[in-house]
Each structure stands twice: as structure tokens, then as C-alpha cells.
Design a protein around this motif. Sequence first.
Motif, PDB file in Angstrom:
ATOM      1  N   HIS A  90      -4.662  -1.974  -9.183  1.00 46.28           N
ATOM      2  CA  HIS A  90      -3.642  -0.939  -9.400  1.00 46.28           C
ATOM      3  C   HIS A  90      -2.256  -1.555  -9.539  1.00 46.28           C
ATOM      4  CE1 HIS A  90      -1.397   2.824  -9.051  1.00 46.28           C
ATOM      5  NE2 HIS A  90      -0.642   2.215  -8.134  1.00 46.28           N
TER       6      HIS A  90
ATOM      7  N   GLU B 199     -11.289  -1.820  -0.285  1.00 49.61           N
ATOM      8  CA  GLU B 199     -11.969  -0.533  -0.482  1.00 49.61           C
ATOM      9  C   GLU B 199     -11.319   0.331  -1.555  1.00 49.61           C
ATOM     10  OE1 GLU B 199     -11.893   1.141   3.404  1.00 49.61           O
ATOM     11  OE2 GLU B 199     -13.264  -0.366   4.251  1.00 49.61           O
ATOM     12  N   ASN B 200     -10.015   0.172  -1.765  1.00 49.83           N
ATOM     13  CA  ASN B 200      -9.295   1.050  -2.695  1.00 49.83           C
ATOM     14  C   ASN B 200      -8.833   0.361  -3.970  1.00 49.83           C
ATOM     15  OD1 ASN B 200      -8.803   3.743  -1.069  1.00 49.83           O
ATOM     16  ND2 ASN B 200      -8.486   2.050   0.378  1.00 49.83           N
ATOM     17  N   LYS B 201      -9.264  -0.879  -4.174  1.00 46.47           N
ATOM     18  CA  LYS B 201      -8.915  -1.627  -5.394  1.00 46.47           C
ATOM     19  C   LYS B 201      -7.399  -1.610  -5.630  1.00 46.47           C
ATOM     20  CE  LYS B 201     -13.401  -0.995  -7.687  1.00 46.47           C
ATOM     21  NZ  LYS B 201     -14.078  -0.470  -6.504  1.00 46.47           N
ATOM     22  N   VAL B 202      -6.680  -1.922  -4.576  1.00 44.98           N
ATOM     23  CA  VAL B 202      -5.217  -1.891  -4.635  1.00 44.98           C
ATOM     24  C   VAL B 202      -4.671  -2.917  -5.611  1.00 44.98           C
ATOM     25  CG1 VAL B 202      -3.101  -2.288  -3.299  1.00 44.98           C
ATOM     26  CG2 VAL B 202      -4.977  -0.963  -2.307  1.00 44.98           C
TER      27      VAL B 202
ATOM     28  N   TYR C  72       0.554   0.823  -3.909  1.00 38.50           N
ATOM     29  CA  TYR C  72      -0.600   1.658  -4.262  1.00 38.50           C
ATOM     30  C   TYR C  72      -0.197   3.124  -4.376  1.00 38.50           C
ATOM     31  CZ  TYR C  72      -5.271   3.753  -3.739  1.00 38.50           C
ATOM     32  OH  TYR C  72      -6.426   4.473  -3.908  1.00 38.50           O
ATOM     33  N   ARG C  73       0.821   3.525  -3.614  1.00 41.92           N
ATOM     34  CA  ARG C  73       1.253   4.920  -3.621  1.00 41.92           C
ATOM     35  C   ARG C  73       2.238   5.241  -4.751  1.00 41.92           C
ATOM     36  NH1 ARG C  73      -2.912   7.208  -1.398  1.00 41.92           N
ATOM     37  NH2 ARG C  73      -3.398   6.390   0.693  1.00 41.92           N
TER      38      ARG C  73
ATOM     39  N   ILE D 172       0.844  -1.202   0.000  1.00 40.69           N
ATOM     40  CA  ILE D 172       0.000   0.000   0.000  1.00 40.69           C
ATOM     41  C   ILE D 172       0.875   1.247   0.000  1.00 40.69           C
ATOM     42  CG2 ILE D 172      -1.712   1.317   1.305  1.00 40.69           C
ATOM     43  CD1 ILE D 172      -2.784  -1.396   2.335  1.00 40.69           C
TER      44      ILE D 172
ATOM     45  N   GLU E  66       1.320   4.093   6.058  1.00 35.76           N
ATOM     46  CA  GLU E  66      -0.050   4.406   5.649  1.00 35.76           C
ATOM     47  C   GLU E  66      -0.874   4.724   6.907  1.00 35.76           C
ATOM     48  OE1 GLU E  66      -2.956   5.408   3.222  1.00 35.76           O
ATOM     49  OE2 GLU E  66      -1.012   4.681   2.452  1.00 35.76           O
TER      50      GLU E  66
ATOM     51  N   PHE F  90      -8.336  -2.038   3.468  1.00 38.17           N
ATOM     52  CA  PHE F  90      -7.799  -1.043   2.530  1.00 38.17           C
ATOM     53  C   PHE F  90      -7.687  -1.634   1.126  1.00 38.17           C
ATOM     54  CE2 PHE F  90      -5.594   3.083   2.284  1.00 38.17           C
ATOM     55  CZ  PHE F  90      -5.057   3.000   1.012  1.00 38.17           C
TER      56      PHE F  90
END
Length: 454
Positions: free
Chosen positions: A337, A331-334, A408-409, A74, A78, A328
Amino acid sequence: MSDTKENSEILYATTPSARLNKVIPGGAHTYSRGDDQYPSNAPQILERGKGSYVWTPEGQQFLDYGMALRAVSIGYAEPSINAAAIRGLEAGNSLTRASMIELEAAERLVSMIDSVDMVKFTKNGSTATSAAVKLARAYTGRTLIARCAQHPFFSYDDWFIGSTPITKGIPQETINQTKTFGYNDIDSLKTLIAEYPDKIACVILEPASMECPATIAPPMGNGKPRNFLQEVEDVCNTHGIVFILDETITGFRWDMKGAQHTYGVKPDLCTFGKAMANGFSVAAVAGRREIMELGSIDKPGKERLFLLSTTHGAEMSGLAAFLATMNFLEENKVIPHLWSYGEALSKAINQVSAAHGLSNHFSAAGPAANPYYATVKDDGTPWFELRTLFAQEMIKQGILMPWLAFSYRHGNDELERTRVALDHAMHICARAVNEGMDKYLAGPAIKPVFRKYN
């Protein structure tokens, strides 16, 4: 400590690297973090990380493609993950009996992974895989282990290290108990089983590493195409061998249900770690109840198996981070990505390599969620000098790229910055290929971790 000893240590340990090697064998707690895995201009020590960046104590910033050996998917520090870990700390972190967080984490993992009925948490992947091997031996009454030759690391324990060139300190009988087979080569596994009939306790491999499981067409074109992992599962079932998938890297990176779901298999046992808790120390061995419950205590009169007993295995800070990480990721479709970023990064590397005439020597490949870059000589053998030079030149551009791990970042800005740095590094690499490495390489070449001598 005497004044003489104190003064001599101060004189000797004048750099972070010297200080590290003075007090830590290897200079780090993972050999892949050691000095011999980086060019001479790499930062010797880091102080902190945030998002996709890391900083040295002097404040020098690097865009990071190491991401804590792929443990951070992530981003560093985080906020929501850290906050969850702090709640675990404030709840006591480690209690006298099992905790609510421990129960919630176990139920969450069991509910997510189709092959899992029970789970035992621990702190690292090595412990988890060794526990899986022990379970397999206890369940089958057999001794031998078949492990995939192409997959680089399963455990620091002797059953695995004895099958590498680094056999010092390992009894010969232990070395003899681990055999190897080839990935995407089902015949090599069948041959091994035929050579040691009714002797192999388990087959252990990653679902995918540098390669994905090859598609194997069914006879006469009947039915759906099958893949290598499905063939391994069938062979294990036929011969009463425990099928272990090590998802330390692929778990929660390929799919929320693991790469086993992606490739349509149901292992007897599986292990997880790395991206499980965004850098917090959490790993797990999990699988079928029939095998896992060998480590249970609620079966009166049954012979005991001492499975895992770790004081810190159920540390609440880590398990709370695991639960928050799962939230996470969903919820954020990591995971989508990671697949898209990896595809774009691999494409950029290959485009820039081709533009500088390096396609025969430098390329990116592998599954997009976890790709790799390879540097090879004309004969296809690894070219460590070229790899070192590339890493050296990327560091000059403020990018730490020992391998290809991202999070993710890592976004569009990071990808564009990487493209610019790639162009510079490939330009220097192309010149070195034509003019000689010695002219451009500042220090010694990177060495493989698994080598007989330092």
C-alpha cells in the motif's frame, strides 16, 4: 519560583511557540520539528493524532504528511498496536532482568532479516548508528568513518555532526575522523579508501534516500547486472571494512526483510527505527554474530567492549508494539500500500505542477515508498521561498505537508482531498513565480537544518 519570575515568564510566553522555546532548546526535541522548518501559518503545537490526521488543542484538523517524521507507517493511535503496548505496560513495562517480550522481539527480528544473527535494542536511530560505528572500530582496530555525503542524517553524535556545517562544540580530531563519499559514485569511495589505506573502519549509508542504487552493467555483459550497493559491499569485503546499512527509514517500508533484501546485499551491520513500532520508541543495531558478539559477556577472558547499556532499551511497551506492528504489516499488506500510494501521490503532484506550468520548479521524485518534493530555481538550486509558500497554501487547505510521509490509513479519500489542495496551492505558487514571492509569502522562508548560523 518567585512571583516576579513567574509573572515575567507568563508575560513572555504568551504563545505555544514562545512557551516551547522558553523551556526546550530549539522548541522541540527534533530540529526538523522546529519553527524554522515550517511556514508562519503552521500550527505551533499539536494535541493528538488519529489515523492520518492530527489536531491542534483548539480542534483544528490537518491531514498529515509528516507522520511523526516517518515513524508512523500504519496510522496514529492504531488500536491493535496501542493494545499491545498496553499489555506490555501491564506486564510491568521494565523489569529487573530481561523480559519474555524482549526475547520474543529479538528472535522475531533475527528470523526476519537475512543478515542478522544478533540484535541490540535501543530507543532511537542515533544511538543505534553510533553503536554500529563503535562495533566497526572495535572489530577492525581502525578509526576513520566513511559516510555517504548525500544522506541527510545518521546521528546526533559528534562523529556525524562533525561532518556537517554545525561543528561548534566538536573537537577537530573528531571532525577529521569522518570522511565522505558520493552515493552512486563507487569511484569516490575507492578513491577515499586509496587515500586512507587500512585506516577506514566502516562505510555507512542508507540503502536508498532521494535516489535508488544505480544499476551497473557487468564487464562484457557477462552475468546479471549489479547495483551500486553490491559494489559497495564488494569493496568493503576486499578492504576489510565493515559495511553498515542504516535502515532507520527504509526498514519495514521497502520490504519486511528491509531494503537490503530489495537490493540484494548483506551488510555486516544494519540499523532500524522509525516505522519499526508505529511511533513507539524502538530502534535497533543488528548484524553478523562475529561483530555483534564483541558486546557479549559469555566469552571468558575476552577483552570487553561496552556496547549499549540503556535502562529503557528493552521497555516492554515499545517491544510489544514492535511485535504487533510486524503482525499488522504482514496481515494487512501495508508495504505494498505504501508503494502504491506513494506512486499515486507523486504522479498527482507532477500532474498538477505541470498543469500550472511549474514543472521546472516543482516536482516529486524518489522511491515511491518514500518520495520527496523539490522546489528549485532556474539554476537548479533549492528555492526555499517556493517550498515555504507551497507548505503555507497547503496548510490553508487543511493539509500539513512538510515532506511526503504517509501511512496505511492514507486512502482514496485522503488522496482526492490532497489533489484538490494541490491545485489550489500550485495556482498560488505559479502566480508567485511570475509576480514575486514577497507578494504571497506571509512570513520567513524555511531554512535548512544543517546551517552554520541561526
